[in-house]
Write a protein that holds these residues in place. Structure first.
Motif, PDB file in Angstrom:
ATOM      1  N   ASN A  54     -44.639  19.433  51.982  1.00  0.00           N
ATOM      2  CA  ASN A  54     -44.710  20.237  50.526  1.00  0.00           C
ATOM      3  C   ASN A  54     -43.580  20.848  50.247  1.00  0.00           C
ATOM      4  N   GLY A  55     -42.520  21.284  50.935  1.00  0.00           N
ATOM      5  CA  GLY A  55     -41.247  21.520  50.349  1.00  0.00           C
ATOM      6  C   GLY A  55     -40.497  20.534  49.711  1.00  0.00           C
ATOM      7  N   MET A  56     -40.644  19.354  50.156  1.00  0.00           N
ATOM      8  CA  MET A  56     -40.046  18.196  49.510  1.00  0.00           C
ATOM      9  C   MET A  56     -40.780  18.096  48.174  1.00  0.00           C
ATOM     10  N   PHE A  57     -42.071  18.047  48.006  1.00  0.00           N
ATOM     11  CA  PHE A  57     -42.619  17.944  46.745  1.00  0.00           C
ATOM     12  C   PHE A  57     -42.226  19.012  45.767  1.00  0.00           C
ATOM     13  N   ARG A  58     -42.154  20.267  46.095  1.00  0.00           N
ATOM     14  CA  ARG A  58     -41.710  21.279  45.666  1.00  0.00           C
ATOM     15  C   ARG A  58     -40.253  21.227  44.921  1.00  0.00           C
ATOM     16  N   ALA A  59     -39.488  20.675  45.835  1.00  0.00           N
ATOM     17  CA  ALA A  59     -38.148  20.335  45.347  1.00  0.00           C
ATOM     18  C   ALA A  59     -38.055  19.425  44.403  1.00  0.00           C
ATOM     19  N   ALA A  60     -38.738  18.512  44.414  1.00  0.00           N
ATOM     20  CA  ALA A  60     -38.740  17.228  43.674  1.00  0.00           C
ATOM     21  C   ALA A  60     -39.310  17.650  42.148  1.00  0.00           C
ATOM     22  N   HIS A  61     -40.379  18.389  42.239  1.00  0.00           N
ATOM     23  CA  HIS A  61     -40.943  18.868  41.154  1.00  0.00           C
ATOM     24  C   HIS A  61     -40.004  19.861  40.231  1.00  0.00           C
ATOM     25  N   SER A  62     -39.337  20.825  41.093  1.00  0.00           N
ATOM     26  CA  SER A  62     -38.401  21.733  40.313  1.00  0.00           C
ATOM     27  C   SER A  62     -37.053  20.976  39.803  1.00  0.00           C
ATOM     28  N   LEU A  63     -36.771  19.900  40.412  1.00  0.00           N
ATOM     29  CA  LEU A  63     -35.499  19.132  40.109  1.00  0.00           C
ATOM     30  C   LEU A  63     -36.010  18.530  38.776  1.00  0.00           C
ATOM     31  N   LYS A  64     -37.161  17.812  38.673  1.00  0.00           N
ATOM     32  CA  LYS A  64     -37.782  17.147  37.503  1.00  0.00           C
ATOM     33  C   LYS A  64     -37.738  18.138  36.215  1.00  0.00           C
ATOM     34  N   GLY A  65     -38.266  19.344  36.674  1.00  0.00           N
ATOM     35  CA  GLY A  65     -38.597  20.424  35.589  1.00  0.00           C
ATOM     36  C   GLY A  65     -37.133  20.958  35.002  1.00  0.00           C
ATOM     37  N   LEU A  66     -36.067  20.977  36.152  1.00  0.00           N
ATOM     38  CA  LEU A  66     -34.807  21.398  35.605  1.00  0.00           C
ATOM     39  C   LEU A  66     -34.260  20.187  34.582  1.00  0.00           C
ATOM     40  N   ALA A  67     -34.348  18.870  35.139  1.00  0.00           N
ATOM     41  CA  ALA A  67     -33.755  17.763  34.327  1.00  0.00           C
ATOM     42  C   ALA A  67     -34.505  17.930  32.767  1.00  0.00           C
ATOM     43  N   ALA A  68     -35.467  18.140  32.790  1.00  0.00           N
ATOM     44  CA  ALA A  68     -36.430  18.115  31.603  1.00  0.00           C
ATOM     45  C   ALA A  68     -35.824  19.287  30.658  1.00  0.00           C
ATOM     46  N   ALA A  69     -35.776  20.397  31.102  1.00  0.00           N
ATOM     47  CA  ALA A  69     -35.192  21.631  30.712  1.00  0.00           C
ATOM     48  C   ALA A  69     -33.893  21.214  29.886  1.00  0.00           C
ATOM     49  N   PHE A  70     -33.037  20.501  30.693  1.00  0.00           N
ATOM     50  CA  PHE A  70     -31.797  20.378  30.150  1.00  0.00           C
ATOM     51  C   PHE A  70     -31.703  18.991  29.474  1.00  0.00           C
ATOM     52  N   GLY A  71     -32.777  18.272  29.279  1.00  0.00           N
ATOM     53  CA  GLY A  71     -32.815  17.040  28.233  1.00  0.00           C
ATOM     54  C   GLY A  71     -32.179  16.002  29.205  1.00  0.00           C
ATOM     55  N   PHE A  72     -32.183  15.744  30.400  1.00  0.00           N
ATOM     56  CA  PHE A  72     -31.573  14.649  31.214  1.00  0.00           C
ATOM     57  C   PHE A  72     -32.999  13.850  31.431  1.00  0.00           C
ATOM     58  N   ASP A  73     -33.484  13.012  30.499  1.00  0.00           N
ATOM     59  CA  ASP A  73     -34.664  12.394  30.667  1.00  0.00           C
ATOM     60  C   ASP A  73     -34.493  11.334  31.623  1.00  0.00           C
ATOM     61  N   LYS A  74     -33.406  10.811  32.022  1.00  0.00           N
ATOM     62  CA  LYS A  74     -33.533   9.712  32.968  1.00  0.00           C
ATOM     63  C   LYS A  74     -33.824  10.368  34.403  1.00  0.00           C
ATOM     64  N   ILE A  75     -33.157  11.369  34.590  1.00  0.00           N
ATOM     65  CA  ILE A  75     -33.456  12.020  36.059  1.00  0.00           C
ATOM     66  C   ILE A  75     -34.849  12.492  35.872  1.00  0.00           C
ATOM     67  N   LYS A  76     -35.266  13.001  34.750  1.00  0.00           N
ATOM     68  CA  LYS A  76     -36.728  13.419  34.903  1.00  0.00           C
ATOM     69  C   LYS A  76     -37.872  12.612  35.053  1.00  0.00           C
ATOM     70  N   GLU A  77     -37.641  11.357  34.531  1.00  0.00           N
ATOM     71  CA  GLU A  77     -38.253  10.051  34.498  1.00  0.00           C
ATOM     72  C   GLU A  77     -38.305   9.701  36.077  1.00  0.00           C
ATOM     73  N   LEU A  78     -37.335   9.666  36.509  1.00  0.00           N
ATOM     74  CA  LEU A  78     -37.255   9.252  38.088  1.00  0.00           C
ATOM     75  C   LEU A  78     -38.006  10.018  38.889  1.00  0.00           C
TER      76      LEU A  78
END
Length: 78
Positions: A54-78
């Motif tokens: 669950n912690g790993m899923f939260r971390a991955a989801h947070s990293l995806k959201g952070l990347a999206a907020a900063f416009g890092f689309d390739k990281i977000k899509e990964l």
């Protein structure tokens, strides 16, 4: 990166300040599961393993959201 968002040094510093925490969580969780697999114990039936996953899923989801907020689309899509 999204062309509609200008990445300033301050924004990049903010991303680089937060992202390592999420990556560390993912790395530690994967290493722990790897050590379980090497010992022949691969299951998610313990509370510790479930919380780790669950912690790993939260971390991955947070990293995806952070990347999206900063416009890092390739990281977000990964």
């Amino acid at each position: 990166m999204s062309s509609s968002l200008e990445i300033t040094p301050e924004l990049l510093a903010g991303f680089l300040d937060e992202a390592p925490e999420y990556l560390d969580t993912l790395d530690a969780g994967l290493l722990e599961f790897e050590s379980h697999a090497a010992a022949g114990v691969v299951a998610l039936d313990t509370p510790e393993d479930q919380e780790r996953m669950n912690g790993m899923f939260r971390a991955a989801h947070s990293l995806k959201g952070l990347a999206a907020a900063f416009g890092f689309d390739k990281i977000k899509e990964l």
